[in-house]
Design a protein around this motif. Structure first.
Motif, PDB file in Angstrom:
ATOM      1  N   VAL A 249       0.858  -1.185   0.000  1.00 57.38           N
ATOM      2  CA  VAL A 249       0.000   0.000   0.000  1.00 57.38           C
ATOM      3  C   VAL A 249       0.894   1.234   0.000  1.00 57.38           C
ATOM      4  CG1 VAL A 249      -1.860   1.227   1.168  1.00 57.38           C
ATOM      5  CG2 VAL A 249      -1.698  -1.261   1.350  1.00 57.38           C
ATOM      6  N   ARG A 250       0.554   2.192  -0.841  1.00 60.32           N
ATOM      7  CA  ARG A 250       1.367   3.400  -0.923  1.00 60.32           C
ATOM      8  C   ARG A 250       0.650   4.543  -0.205  1.00 60.32           C
ATOM      9  NH1 ARG A 250       1.767   8.156  -3.784  1.00 60.32           N
ATOM     10  NH2 ARG A 250       3.895   8.784  -4.350  1.00 60.32           N
ATOM     11  N   TYR A 251       1.359   5.180   0.713  1.00 58.86           N
ATOM     12  CA  TYR A 251       0.844   6.363   1.386  1.00 58.86           C
ATOM     13  C   TYR A 251       1.642   7.568   0.918  1.00 58.86           C
ATOM     14  CZ  TYR A 251      -1.196   2.813   4.409  1.00 58.86           C
ATOM     15  OH  TYR A 251      -1.878   1.736   4.876  1.00 58.86           O
ATOM     16  N   GLY A 252       0.978   8.474   0.222  1.00 58.38           N
ATOM     17  CA  GLY A 252       1.650   9.645  -0.315  1.00 58.38           C
ATOM     18  C   GLY A 252       1.389  10.873   0.533  1.00 58.38           C
ATOM     19  N   ALA A 253       1.940  11.994   0.090  1.00 59.73           N
ATOM     20  CA  ALA A 253       1.770  13.244   0.843  1.00 59.73           C
ATOM     21  C   ALA A 253       0.285  13.538   1.028  1.00 59.73           C
ATOM     22  CB  ALA A 253       2.457  14.382   0.107  1.00 59.73           C
ATOM     23  N   GLY A 254      -0.096  13.856   2.249  1.00 56.15           N
ATOM     24  CA  GLY A 254      -1.496  14.163   2.560  1.00 56.15           C
ATOM     25  C   GLY A 254      -2.238  12.971   3.137  1.00 56.15           C
ATOM     26  N   ASP A 255      -1.662  11.771   2.999  1.00 55.81           N
ATOM     27  CA  ASP A 255      -2.335  10.574   3.515  1.00 55.81           C
ATOM     28  C   ASP A 255      -2.062  10.387   4.996  1.00 55.81           C
ATOM     29  OD1 ASP A 255      -3.451   9.939   1.105  1.00 55.81           O
ATOM     30  OD2 ASP A 255      -1.902   8.494   0.540  1.00 55.81           O
ATOM     31  N   MET A 256      -3.051   9.817   5.674  1.00 53.90           N
ATOM     32  CA  MET A 256      -2.891   9.489   7.089  1.00 53.90           C
ATOM     33  C   MET A 256      -3.202   8.022   7.275  1.00 53.90           C
ATOM     34  SD  MET A 256      -4.657  11.286  10.390  1.00 53.90           S
ATOM     35  CE  MET A 256      -4.758  10.411  11.954  1.00 53.90           C
ATOM     36  N   PHE A 257      -2.421   7.354   8.110  1.00 48.68           N
ATOM     37  CA  PHE A 257      -2.752   5.963   8.426  1.00 48.68           C
ATOM     38  C   PHE A 257      -2.501   5.688   9.895  1.00 48.68           C
ATOM     39  CE2 PHE A 257       1.660   4.328   8.266  1.00 48.68           C
ATOM     40  CZ  PHE A 257       2.283   5.307   7.497  1.00 48.68           C
ATOM     41  N   VAL A 258      -3.284   4.757  10.395  1.00 47.25           N
ATOM     42  CA  VAL A 258      -3.233   4.429  11.815  1.00 47.25           C
ATOM     43  C   VAL A 258      -2.907   2.952  11.953  1.00 47.25           C
ATOM     44  CG1 VAL A 258      -4.523   4.363  13.969  1.00 47.25           C
ATOM     45  CG2 VAL A 258      -4.935   6.200  12.339  1.00 47.25           C
ATOM     46  N   ALA A 259      -1.911   2.670  12.765  1.00 47.27           N
ATOM     47  CA  ALA A 259      -1.552   1.285  13.030  1.00 47.27           C
ATOM     48  C   ALA A 259      -1.913   0.980  14.469  1.00 47.27           C
ATOM     49  CB  ALA A 259      -0.057   1.089  12.807  1.00 47.27           C
ATOM     50  N   ASP A 260      -2.597  -0.117  14.693  1.00 48.48           N
ATOM     51  CA  ASP A 260      -2.905  -0.495  16.075  1.00 48.48           C
ATOM     52  C   ASP A 260      -2.165  -1.769  16.437  1.00 48.48           C
ATOM     53  OD1 ASP A 260      -4.284  -2.521  14.865  1.00 48.48           O
ATOM     54  OD2 ASP A 260      -6.223  -1.548  15.091  1.00 48.48           O
ATOM     55  N   ASP A 261      -2.538  -2.343  17.557  1.00 46.52           N
ATOM     56  CA  ASP A 261      -1.743  -3.475  18.058  1.00 46.52           C
ATOM     57  C   ASP A 261      -1.768  -4.695  17.146  1.00 46.52           C
ATOM     58  OD1 ASP A 261      -4.308  -3.196  18.864  1.00 46.52           O
ATOM     59  OD2 ASP A 261      -3.954  -3.632  20.967  1.00 46.52           O
ATOM     60  N   ALA A 262      -2.723  -4.715  16.219  1.00 51.20           N
ATOM     61  CA  ALA A 262      -2.769  -5.864  15.321  1.00 51.20           C
ATOM     62  C   ALA A 262      -1.790  -5.697  14.151  1.00 51.20           C
ATOM     63  CB  ALA A 262      -4.187  -6.039  14.778  1.00 51.20           C
ATOM     64  N   THR A 263      -1.255  -4.490  14.010  1.00 51.57           N
ATOM     65  CA  THR A 263      -0.446  -4.207  12.827  1.00 51.57           C
ATOM     66  C   THR A 263       1.022  -4.519  13.051  1.00 51.57           C
ATOM     67  OG1 THR A 263      -1.880  -2.277  12.671  1.00 51.57           O
ATOM     68  CG2 THR A 263      -0.120  -2.442  11.051  1.00 51.57           C
ATOM     69  N   ASN A 264       1.628  -5.131  12.079  1.00 54.65           N
ATOM     70  CA  ASN A 264       3.078  -5.234  12.069  1.00 54.65           C
ATOM     71  C   ASN A 264       3.577  -4.537  10.809  1.00 54.65           C
ATOM     72  OD1 ASN A 264       5.189  -6.245  13.720  1.00 54.65           O
ATOM     73  ND2 ASN A 264       3.981  -8.118  13.975  1.00 54.65           N
ATOM     74  N   HIS A 265       4.307  -3.491  11.023  1.00 57.71           N
ATOM     75  CA  HIS A 265       4.730  -2.651   9.901  1.00 57.71           C
ATOM     76  C   HIS A 265       5.947  -3.179   9.192  1.00 57.71           C
ATOM     77  CE1 HIS A 265       2.247   0.750  10.053  1.00 57.71           C
ATOM     78  NE2 HIS A 265       2.696   1.270  11.164  1.00 57.71           N
ATOM     79  N   HIS A 266       5.950  -3.058   7.879  1.00 54.85           N
ATOM     80  CA  HIS A 266       7.190  -3.208   7.111  1.00 54.85           C
ATOM     81  C   HIS A 266       7.249  -2.001   6.203  1.00 54.85           C
ATOM     82  CE1 HIS A 266       7.897  -7.265   8.543  1.00 54.85           C
ATOM     83  NE2 HIS A 266       6.610  -7.445   8.427  1.00 54.85           N
TER      84      HIS A 266
END
Lengths: 203, 223
Positions: free
Chosen positions: B171-188
């Motif tokens: 998934v691409r998050y560009g300028a202006g985008d917001m995303f929320v990661a909670d405890d279920a998320t493992n980021h790469h």
């Protein structure tokens, strides 16, 4: 200037700038003390009630209500009738004071910051003389939101009410209502989507 | 540019109700500056809040309440301690920023810490949150293609992209985008290949770092 002598008609209202907005504009223009008195009589008891719903003691809630109404007087020039009604604007001021009361580290400039940043208050400097059409559009927008809010199913309306008043994250609401957190979140989503639709139908 | 990724309805509602934490609220304020649709929705939720306040049974006020209020409005305005605007100008860009960054209004006047090393190719700067000692908000910048240390969360992380792009599992998050990661998320997370990336992030709860770099970084970003 005419001072409103009674509460405006209950929601859903007619599409016109309400008497409270007119009173607020009169304060901004001429420091109208009669208009302030009318606003105080109407809003101070409601702001106090709002604070008490969040668990605040009556005496503290009344102090915050005083503070909120003093802010209304001092910041009336920032009110922009094309962006929000007086009710929405005063709610945003009260909410910001509630946030600041919660952290009990009130600095006058921090309060100014928060209100300056409030969306309902205004994102930009208000026009000196708002266009009548824009004020009507704003009233229409708010009317649509109010109707959508009034027509929410009871379970969704309850979650929205609790979200505003009980000062608790959704996990706590879930515990209190004995429903799963996922259900709280999906009710929030459904309710907010309805409000969004009501706005979009105006476009 | 119109954002593609928006905060969830529950976050917008919490913001309108005043129950979102100070850090996440700041990140959301940055998102709202660039997102008309979220701004309209928060506006609508504030209308709902006002309507609900209006419908509450009015509390009774003490007998002197009105007299006090009428006396209070006659008092002169207190002189504000220190001019916030000047502070804003002085502190607006105390640290270097990637080229092309316009500092969001919500960050003007805030003290920003110097850039510190976070990981190879990554630096971070603490955003001062006066009055909220427990809020953890940071700016993060990384060069094109940089990989962030893999990490998970206990609690939530709110991120708004200010410049460039980050990719997370396709998934691409560009300028202006917001995303929320909670405890279920493992980021790469990986910075997009086309240039430097700048984000603002608020962390609530603890971050769980995975891997060697993560364990090295953990003490730097806080408990």
């Amino acid at each position: 200037m005419s001072v409103p002598d009674g509460p405006p008609a209950p929601a859903p209202r007619a599409v016109s700038p309400d008497a409270w907005s007119t009173a607020l504009l009169a304060i901004a223009r001429t420091r109208d003390r009669g208009a302030f008195e009318a606003l105080f009589q109407h809003f101070a008891p409601r702001v106090k009630s709002y604070m008490m719903r969040g668990g605040m003691a009556a005496a503290v809630a009344e102090e915050i209500a005083q503070e909120a109404m003093l802010s209304v007087w001092r910041k009336a020039e920032l009110f922009d009738a094309t962006r929000a009604s007086a009710t929405t604007w005063i709610f945003a001021i009260a909410r910001n004071l509630r946030i600041d009361a919660a952290r009990r580290d009130i600095r006058a400039d921090a309060l100014l910051d928060r209100d300056g940043a409030s969306l309902a208050a205004s994102l930009a400097a208000p026009d000196p003389a708002p266009l009548g059409d824009a004020v009507l559009l704003c009233a229409e927008r708010e009317g649509a939101v109010r109707s959508a809010l009034a027509s929410l199913p009871e379970d969704q309306a309850t979650i929205i009410r609790l979200s505003f008043f009980e000062d608790q994250p959704h996990a706590q609401i879930a515990r209190e209502l004995h429903i799963p957190l996922g259900t709280v979140k999906s009710r929030v989503r459904l309710a907010v989507v309805r409000l969004r639709k009501a706005l979009e139908e105006l476009l | 540019m119109t954002p593609c990724h928006h905060p969830g309805e529950d976050i917008l509602l919490a913001h309108a109700a005043g129950t979102l934490g100070a850090g996440p609220s700041l990140v959301l304020a940055v998102h709202l500056e660039g997102c008309g649709s979220c701004r309209a929705l928060v506006g609508a939720l504030e209308v709902a809040g006002g309507t609900l306040m209006e419908q509450l049974p009015p509390a009774s006020l003490s007998s002197l309440a009105l007299a006090r209020a009428m006396a209070a409005i006659e008092r002169p305005l207190p002189v504000p301690g220190g001019a916030p605007v000047e502070l804003g100008n002085a502190a607006a860009l105390p640290i270097g920023m990637p080229e092309g960054v316009i500092l969001p209004m919500a960050l003007r006047g805030r003290r920003l810490g110097r850039w510190r090393w976070l990981a190879p190719g990554m630096r971070w700067s603490r955003v001062d949150m006066p009055g909220y000692p427990h809020a953890r908000v940071m700016l993060m910048r990384g060069g094109a293609g940089t990989l962030l240390p893999a990490h998970g969360h206990r609690g939530s992380e709110f991120t708004q992209v200010l410049l460039g792009a980050v990719h997370d599992d396709g998934v691409r998050y560009g300028a202006g985008d917001m995303f929320v990661a909670d405890d279920a998320t493992n980021h790469h997370l990986r910075v997009g290949g086309d240039g430097e990336c700048l984000c603002i992030a608020a962390i609530e709860g603890r971050m769980r770092m995975n891997g060697l770099i993560g364990r090295l970084v953990q003490p730097l970003v806080g408990p």
